[in-house]
Each structure stands twice: as structure tokens, then as C-alpha cells.
Design an enzyme around this catalytic site. Structure first.
Site, PDB file in Angstrom:
ATOM      1  N   ASP A  10       0.957  -0.560   0.205  1.00 35.72           N
ATOM      2  CA  ASP A  10      -0.002   0.384  -0.237  1.00 35.72           C
ATOM      3  C   ASP A  10       0.895   1.367  -0.021  1.00 35.72           C
ATOM      4  OD1 ASP A  10      -1.620   1.915   0.352  1.00 35.72           O
ATOM      5  OD2 ASP A  10      -2.777   1.156   2.128  1.00 35.72           O
ATOM      6  N   ASP A 105      -3.866   2.340  -5.480  1.00 32.80           N
ATOM      7  CA  ASP A 105      -1.961   2.242  -4.884  1.00 32.80           C
ATOM      8  C   ASP A 105      -2.173   0.786  -3.800  1.00 32.80           C
ATOM      9  OD1 ASP A 105      -3.683   3.132  -2.713  1.00 32.80           O
ATOM     10  OD2 ASP A 105      -2.011   4.298  -1.680  1.00 32.80           O
ATOM     11  N   GLU A 106      -2.543   0.353  -4.017  1.00 31.27           N
ATOM     12  CA  GLU A 106      -2.473  -0.866  -3.149  1.00 31.27           C
ATOM     13  C   GLU A 106      -2.755  -2.154  -3.659  1.00 31.27           C
ATOM     14  OE1 GLU A 106      -6.116  -2.047   0.386  1.00 31.27           O
ATOM     15  OE2 GLU A 106      -5.985   0.229  -0.686  1.00 31.27           O
TER      16      GLU A 106
END
Ligand code: TTP
Ligand code: MG
Length: 354
Positions: A10, A105-106
Site C-alpha cells: 500500500d 495504490d494497493e
């Protein structure tokens, strides 16, 4: 189910990190990305300097500015966030295709049995984070654990720019102190409901039997029973990778002979090429093919190995395939196929290393 190694990555304050990378002067000031106060905007995210003022995602911008008058507010630049996201994904792909993105983003990565870093998921996470920092210019945090539930909890443990490992033998000691709100699918409302039953931590849940929990809470009870013990069998679901990419065209009038068919190749190829450029598949193809449907609906395809199919190759395939039917043609198609990436066998020798 055999022991797995899952990494959850993350990125830290993602949108803000991209902005700070592109303008380092923003690093030491409270920075937020979001809609303007005048337009009743909300904060999408903020850097860690701003978090010290109590600013957080989903907060109305008006409140945020009241709480921190020196807050620098920027509008979104989604193109740059998407570009950073794609580059992070490329780094993941250099390890495995078993990737489940959760947002820009993860992502979860299933690294079970991979040969990198002598099979150590901890070192792989370290290396991935280093590469994200060097190649994309932002930082990320990671959690390493035997399942998705624990990996996600772990990635939050040493945030920002840190990582945390929960090995299978750590699970029994790790779980009891964990607040129930950290479990999967337990939002604020459910956590409050459970708190009214005296359930605050996983230890509280562990004291109840499966029967007690399901009687009281149904499916949620069964899930709590497993999760409070750190059990989670959900697989890392990788997005379906396309196996081929092609374009085809049905003609208003049948194409009478090979020559008229060949005259269609440039237009088909141009279409195909455009689609190929828009495609997200990073690996090169290993085959090129043409498809012919004759006026009587019989059809044939011909393919050959190729990593870089050019227009001449499709013309050549067509010239070889057409004589099979030697009939007027109603549809032509051109395309490529991608190699199936072999999945590595799980090497039990690498499993003990975390
Ligand atoms: P998150 O990973 O939840 O947050 P973050 O990366 O900004 O911060 P952290 O260090 O805690 O991981 O979300 C990723 C991006 O998604 C975030 O940068 C902005 C966007 N986002 C919103 O637009 N609205 C929201 O409410 C949240 C939570 C995120
Ligand atoms: Mg994030």
C-alpha cells in the site's frame, strides 16, 4: 490448504506522494489533495505532515482549512496518479502475475513458491518497496503474512515507509490483542454493534464457541470465529489476463477473391494496431493468426509463431489460408495470442523462510 505467502503493498499518502515527488518544496508543508471548500469539496488524501493536524481522507475541505489554515490544497491530477500506479504494477509484474489490485495504490501479491530472494517474502517486500522508491519516486508500506487478512493488517502496522511480517507461528500470539474493527468486513457500525455485546478485541471473540457466534450473528458470527483466529482462505484473485487480441470485420459485400481480401489487410491491421496499443497486457505475443469466414459460413484460421507481428505477416498468412476454401469471403480477422505464463511449482524448501 498449504501455507501461502501473501504480500500486501500500500503506497503511502499516494496522491500527495506523487505531488511531493513532482514538487519537493511540498514535502515539509501540510499538503492535501481534494476539492475546493467553495465547491463543498472533500479531502482525498493528505501528506503525513497534514495528518499531525488531524486532517484525513473524506474530511470536508472547509473543516480541514479551519483546522489547519496553512494547509496547501491541490486539485487532483489523475493522469499522473494513474501513471505512477501503472509503474508500480509493472514492478509487481516482474515478480508474479498473481496480483490482485485493490485500488490505484494497493495490491495483494501471492508470492508462494517464487524463487526471488531465496524464497523469502520479507526480502521480496523489501526489494519491491526499494524499487518503488527508486523507480517511481514514492514510498510504500508492506505486510507479509500467510493470508490476505493478516497481510493487509500488517501493511498498516509500520506505515509509512515500513513493513511488518506475521509468520504462521506468530498468528496465535498476534490475534488476541487486535481490535475487531481491523477485521475484514467489519465497519464502524458493525464494530459498534459488537461492542454492545462486549466484543472489542479478537480475544473477546475467541472466548465464544462457533455455535454461540453463529446463533447470535449468523454468517458474520462464523466469519468472526475464523478471522479472530487469523484464518482467511480467500485467494489472491488476479484479473483475467487476455489470452488473445484480435479485430475482425464483416463486409457488406462478399470479397470475391484473394486480391480483394489482401486489399483489406492495411485497414484491419491499423485497427488491430490501435487496439494493441491500448491494451494493458505487458508481455509480448507468441503467435499471430488470421481468420477467414467464407460466404457459406465455413471458416478457417491459420497461425504462426511470432513475437512482433507486422502487416506483411498477416498478408502472408492470408495468402496461405484463403486457398483452403477458394470461395468469396464475408469476414476477415487478424490477431495475436499471448503465451500462457507457466506457474511455478511450490517449492516446499523455500516456505520456512519468511
Ligand atoms: P489510501 O491507500 O487509503 O490512502 P493513502 O495512500 O493516501 O494514505 P496511506 O498512507 O494511509 O495509505 O488511498 C489511496 C488513494 O486513494 C489516496 O491517495 C487518495 C484516494 N482516496 C480518495 O480519493 N478518497 C478516500 O476517501 C480515500 C481513503 C482514498
Ligand atoms: Mg495508500
Amino acid at each position: 490448504m498449504p501455507v501461502r505467502k501473501i504480500i500486501h503493498v500500500d503506497c503511502d499518502c499516494f496522491y500527495a506522494a506523487v505531488e511531493m515527488r513532482d514538487n519537493p518544496a511540498l514535502r515539509n508543508v501540510p499538503l492535501a489533495i481534494g476539492g475546493s471548500a467553495e465547491q463543498r469539496g472533500v479531502i482525498s488524501t493528505c501528506n503525513y505532515v497534514a495528518r499531525r493536524f488531524g486532517i484525513h481522507s473524506a474530511m470536508p475541505t472547509k473543516w480541514a482549512l479551519r483546522q489547519c489554515p496553512s494547509l496547501v490544497l491541490l486539485p487532483h491530477s489523475f493522469e499522473r496518479y494513474r501513471d505512477a500506479s501503472r509503474r508500480v504494477q509493472q514492478i509487481f509484474l516482474s515478480y508474479t502475475e498473481r496480483i490482485e489490485p485493490l485500488s490505484l495504490d494497493e495490491a495483494y501479491l501471492d508470492v508462494t513458491g517464487l524463487p526471488h530472494c531465496h524464497g523469502s517474502a520479507t526480502l521480496m517486500a523489501q526489494e519491491i518497496r526499494q524499487r518503488i522508491e527508486q523507480e517511481v519516486g514514492i514510498t510504500a508500506s508492506a505486510g507479509i503474512a500467510p493470508n490476505k487478512l493478516l497481510a493487509k493488517i500488517a501493511s498498516d502496522w509500520n506505515k509509512p515507509n515500513g513493513q511488518f511480517v506475521i509468520r504462521p507461528e506468530d498468528v496465535a500470539d498476534f490475534m488476541p490483542g487486535l481490535p475487531i474493527g481491523k477485521l475484514w468486513g467489519i465497519g464502524k457500525v458493525t464494530a459498534e454493534r459488537l461492542a454492545r455485546h462486549g466484543l472489542h478485541t479478537c480475544a473477546d471473540v475467541q472466548r465464544l464457541t462457533l455455535q454461540q457466534l453463529t446463533l447470535e450473528f449468523g454468517n458474520l458470527g462464523a466469519s468472526l470465529y475464523a478471522q479472530s483466529r487469523g484464518r482467511d482462505e480467500r485467494e489472491v484473485k488476479q484479473r483475467e489476463q487476455r489470452k488473445s487480441l484480435s479485430v475482425e470485420h464483416t463486409y457488406a459485400r462478399d470479397l470475391p477473391d484473394l486480391e480483394t481480401c489482401l486489399a483489406q489487410v492495411p485497414a484491419l491491421y491499423a485497427d488491430f494496431h490501435q487496439r494493441l496499443q491500448r491494451s494493458s497486457r505487458g508481455t509480448p505475443p507468441n503467435k499471430a493468426f488470421v481468420k477467414i469466414k467464407y460466404h457459406d459460413f465455413t471458416q478457417t484460421t491459420m497461425e504462426c509463431s511470432s513475437r512482433e507481428p507486422e502487416i506483411e505477416l498477416f498478408a502472408e498468412l492470408l495468402s496461405k489460408a484463403w486457398p483452403r476454401g477458394k470461395k468469396p469471403v464475408r469476414l476477415l480477422g487478424v490477431g495475436i495470442r499471448f503465451a500462457e505464463k507457466e506457474t511455478l511449482p511450490v517449492d516446499s524448501h523455500t516456505l520456512p523462510l519468511w
